[in-house]
Design an enzyme around this catalytic site. Structure first.
Site, PDB file in Angstrom:
ATOM      1  N   ARG A  49      79.028 -78.361 107.578  1.00 20.40           N
ATOM      2  CA  ARG A  49      77.868 -78.404 108.466  1.00 20.40           C
ATOM      3  C   ARG A  49      76.742 -79.190 107.807  1.00 20.40           C
ATOM      4  NH1 ARG A  49      77.074 -72.377 111.114  1.00 20.40           N
ATOM      5  NH2 ARG A  49      79.179 -72.156 112.002  1.00 20.40           N
ATOM      6  N   ASP A  51      72.586 -80.386 107.944  1.00 18.21           N
ATOM      7  CA  ASP A  51      71.295 -79.915 108.419  1.00 18.21           C
ATOM      8  C   ASP A  51      70.659 -80.927 109.362  1.00 18.21           C
ATOM      9  OD1 ASP A  51      71.535 -77.634 106.839  1.00 18.21           O
ATOM     10  OD2 ASP A  51      70.481 -78.543 105.141  1.00 18.21           O
ATOM     11  N   TYR A 125      78.778 -87.198  99.350  1.00 16.28           N
ATOM     12  CA  TYR A 125      77.541 -87.594 100.013  1.00 16.28           C
ATOM     13  C   TYR A 125      76.926 -88.795  99.300  1.00 16.28           C
ATOM     14  CZ  TYR A 125      77.131 -83.316 102.865  1.00 16.28           C
ATOM     15  OH  TYR A 125      77.330 -82.310 103.774  1.00 16.28           O
ATOM     16  N   ARG A 213      70.146 -82.321  98.431  1.00 13.25           N
ATOM     17  CA  ARG A 213      68.756 -82.774  98.462  1.00 13.25           C
ATOM     18  C   ARG A 213      67.939 -82.197  97.304  1.00 13.25           C
ATOM     19  NH1 ARG A 213      65.925 -81.357 103.042  1.00 13.25           N
ATOM     20  NH2 ARG A 213      67.410 -79.794 103.757  1.00 13.25           N
TER      21      ARG A 213
END
Length: 282
Positions: A49, A51, A125, A213
């Site tokens: 999932r 954000d 990522y 992040r």
């Protein structure tokens, strides 16, 4: 029939992946498109999932279709020589519309034992970051975060590598009840691309909430000279959230790839992952 979907999206105007009442989400958009094609509601299972504001070029999901739903796809495929599972992606794109900010790049019949979430062995990522050296490109404003000053990419890269390995990343995660924060960070590195934009590549078996992040924000603090290279591992081992660095904006983050084992290992991997995730003590 289990169908694998490979998905890409610009997350700017989505409230994340997961379906939410009265909010536009990636899952909701694709499920609604599929429901129009198969004639009834469906539910996607996703590899990871994302954000609100996070993008993807290599997201993976699966959907289970019953006999009636699959028969509807086959019937609509007509006399086309292609596999109806393979042509389903084009039909989804047609429903989503031209120039949509979400697309299904490929659909296929999933191998036996495949589970988009639990069979995955790693996720990768990328994070894009512009500083004074690279300058601001308005054409990349949706997928690049901008910071002031010039960052020391060599120091950031060195700091990133101190975090690699199996560790408890509680200091870099937004906590969730009964959810483990133990992860294996397989790779983390920083470089500058041809346009001098700073690019992070982060790969792990899985990520907890806001982990990427936070990892990026910690390295930015090193690049600015506010933290030393060795501080990131010290903060990690303290196992508590800290105000020593900021969690960077979602706009620069892109899910680029999900890795799976060989087909004959998919079911075993899924069983292993489920067993670990179901035990809150793990």
């Amino acid at each position: 029939m289990r169908i694998r979907l490979d998905i890409a999206y610009d997350g700017t105007h989505f409230r994340g992946w997961a379906r939410q009442p009265a909010l536009r989400t990636v899952q909701g958009s694709i499920e609604d498109a599929l429901a129009r094609i198969v004639g009834s509601s469906v539910q996607l299972v996703v590899a990871g999932r994302t954000d609100a504001g996070v993008h993807a070029s290599g997201q993976v999901a699966h959907v289970d279709l019953d006999e009636a739903q699959w028969a509807r796809i086959e019937a609509r495929n007509g006399r086309a020589p292609q596999d109806p599972a393979a042509t389903l992606a084009a039909r989804i794109r047609g429903v989503l519309g031209a120039y949509s900010d979400v697309t299904v790049t490929r659909t296929s019949i999933a191998p036996e034992g495949f589970d988009a979430r639990f069979s995955a062995v790693w996720r990768r990522y990328r994070y894009r970051l512009a500083d004074q050296r690279s300058g601001y490109d308005p054409l990349r404003r949706a997928d690049t975060t901008t910071v002031r000053g010039t960052l020391d990419v060599e120091a950031m890269d060195a700091a990133a590598r101190t975090l690699i390995g199996l560790h408890d990343f509680a200091a870099y995660c937004k906590p969730r009840d009964e959810a483990t924060t133990i992860r294996t960070l397989l790779d983390y590195r920083w470089t500058r691309d041809a346009d001098d934009v700073l690019v992070a590549e982060v790969k792990a078996d899985a990520f907890c909430h806001s982990m990427v992040r936070a990892l990026v924000g910690a390295c930015v603090a090193v690049g600015e000279g506010r933290l030393d290279i060795g501080d990131l591992a010290v903060l990690r081992d303290a196992l508590v959230r800290t105000s020593e660095f900021k969690v960077l904006a979602a706009r620069g983050l892109i899910l680029t790839e999900v890795g799976y084992p060989a087909d004959e290992l998919l079911a075993a991997r899924a069983e292993q992952t489920r067993a670990r995730r179901d035990d809150p003590r793990d």
